[in-house]
Design a protein around this motif. Structure first.
Motif, PDB file in Angstrom:
ATOM      1  N   VAL A   1      -1.847 -11.776  -9.158  1.00  0.00           N
ATOM      2  CA  VAL A   1      -0.992 -11.102  -8.165  1.00  0.00           C
ATOM      3  C   VAL A   1      -0.566 -12.015  -7.025  1.00  0.00           C
TER       4      VAL A   1
ATOM      5  N   TYR B   1       2.929   1.336  -3.727  1.00  0.00           N
ATOM      6  CA  TYR B   1       2.224   1.499  -5.001  1.00  0.00           C
ATOM      7  C   TYR B   1       1.210   2.639  -5.011  1.00  0.00           C
TER       8      TYR B   1
ATOM      9  N   GLY C   1       8.959  -4.922  -6.449  1.00  0.00           N
ATOM     10  CA  GLY C   1       9.966  -5.742  -5.788  1.00  0.00           C
ATOM     11  C   GLY C   1      10.162  -7.041  -6.538  1.00  0.00           C
TER      12      GLY C   1
ATOM     13  N   GLY D   1       8.086  -9.707  -6.395  1.00  0.00           N
ATOM     14  CA  GLY D   1       6.851 -10.415  -6.740  1.00  0.00           C
ATOM     15  C   GLY D   1       6.548 -11.578  -5.819  1.00  0.00           C
ATOM     16  N   LEU D   2       7.068 -11.506  -4.585  1.00  0.00           N
ATOM     17  CA  LEU D   2       6.851 -12.619  -3.651  1.00  0.00           C
ATOM     18  C   LEU D   2       5.930 -12.258  -2.488  1.00  0.00           C
ATOM     19  N   GLY D   3       5.762 -10.958  -2.240  1.00  0.00           N
ATOM     20  CA  GLY D   3       5.027 -10.524  -1.038  1.00  0.00           C
ATOM     21  C   GLY D   3       3.624 -11.102  -0.942  1.00  0.00           C
ATOM     22  N   LEU D   4       2.859 -10.992  -2.004  1.00  0.00           N
ATOM     23  CA  LEU D   4       1.475 -11.478  -1.954  1.00  0.00           C
ATOM     24  C   LEU D   4       1.418 -13.008  -2.015  1.00  0.00           C
TER      25      LEU D   4
ATOM     26  N   TYR E   1       4.952 -12.673  -9.907  1.00  0.00           N
ATOM     27  CA  TYR E   1       4.146 -11.723 -10.673  1.00  0.00           C
ATOM     28  C   TYR E   1       4.389 -10.339 -10.107  1.00  0.00           C
ATOM     29  N   ARG E   2       4.809  -9.420 -10.953  1.00  0.00           N
ATOM     30  CA  ARG E   2       5.063  -8.057 -10.493  1.00  0.00           C
ATOM     31  C   ARG E   2       4.933  -7.112 -11.667  1.00  0.00           C
TER      32      ARG E   2
ATOM     33  N   ALA F   1       0.843  -1.207   0.000  1.00  0.00           N
ATOM     34  CA  ALA F   1       0.000   0.000   0.000  1.00  0.00           C
ATOM     35  C   ALA F   1       0.871   1.246   0.000  1.00  0.00           C
TER      36      ALA F   1
ATOM     37  N   ASP G   1      -6.237   0.973  -0.001  1.00  0.00           N
ATOM     38  CA  ASP G   1      -5.490   2.180  -0.318  1.00  0.00           C
ATOM     39  C   ASP G   1      -6.232   2.976  -1.380  1.00  0.00           C
TER      40      ASP G   1
END
Ligand SMILES: Nc1ncnc2c1ncn2[C@@H]1O[C@H](COP(=O)(O)OP(=O)(O)OP(=O)(O)O)[C@@H](O)[C@H]1O
Ligand SMILES: [Mg+2]
Length: 175
Positions: free
Chosen positions: A117, A80, A132, A134-137, A122-123, A77, A104
């Motif tokens: 996502v 982005y 980043g 593409g691992l956070g979610l 995926y980013r 949040a 957000d």
């Protein structure tokens, strides 16, 4: 590089069932406030609205893992959306579960990206902001799934992204 490898290891351990959550009933307010306090420097200049409804009971969660989930969502949040725009964190009872929503007022996540996502790697660069790894979610989703819950994306009314997650209250998680 260290963080990337650690994230990849966490993701494969979670998926292999080798990083099962150790759950204990915890007040969500406590986890949310500890995350927002730790992220205070990144959240500077933003209005952060936290609303945990009174009827939300203690939720059986792994405190370290749930901290990671909220951290990843709040970091997104921040990353982005334009500086100074507000972020909302809300929790309410939802059909025998608890629903947490991180909202957000940024560009949002287009409908065609919503199925992707939560996949690893995926980013997309959003409005010129470098994304980043593409691992956070993907990690957040693996943790929530290990808790017996689910996650999804919606529009914030009026524009922006809202990530929701549902957590069961009956300790259905792998123990
Ligand atoms: N709040 C958001 N608003 C707009 N787009 C978002 C938001 N959150 C995630 N995204 C999009 O989803 C993609 C995947 O997010 P994810 O957190 O998995 O990876 P990342 O932020 O790119 O990297 P990492 O979290 O591993 O540092 C992002 O690259 C971005 O395109
Ligand atoms: Mg991220």
């Amino acid at each position: 590089m260290n963080r990337l490898v650690a994230n990849l290891m966490d993701l494969s351990r979670l998926r292999a069932g080798a990083l099962t959550p150790t759950v204990e009933p915890l007040p969500l307010e406590d986890i949310i406030s500890s995350v927002t306090r730790r992220l205070a420097p990144a959240l500077a200049g933003r209005q952060v609205r936290v609303l945990v409804r009174e009827d939300v009971p203690a939720v059986p969660v792994d405190v370290v893992q749930m901290d990671q989930v909220l951290t990843n969502l709040i970091e997104n949040a921040v990353r982005y959306t334009p500086k100074g725009t507000p972020i909302g964190i809300a929790a309410a009872r939802w059909h025998g579960m608890v629903e947490i929503r991180v909202s957000d007022r940024g560009p949002g996540i287009p409908a065609e990206a919503r199925g992707k996502v939560f996949q690893e790697f995926y980013r997309e660069d959003v409005e010129g902001r470098r994304s980043g790894t593409g691992l956070g979610l993907a990690i957040a989703n693996a943790i929530v799934t290990a808790h017996g819950g689910s996650m999804g994306v919606e529009d914030t009314p009026g524009g922006g992204a809202t990530i929701w997650l549902h957590l069961p209250l009956d300790g259905r998680a792998a123990t």
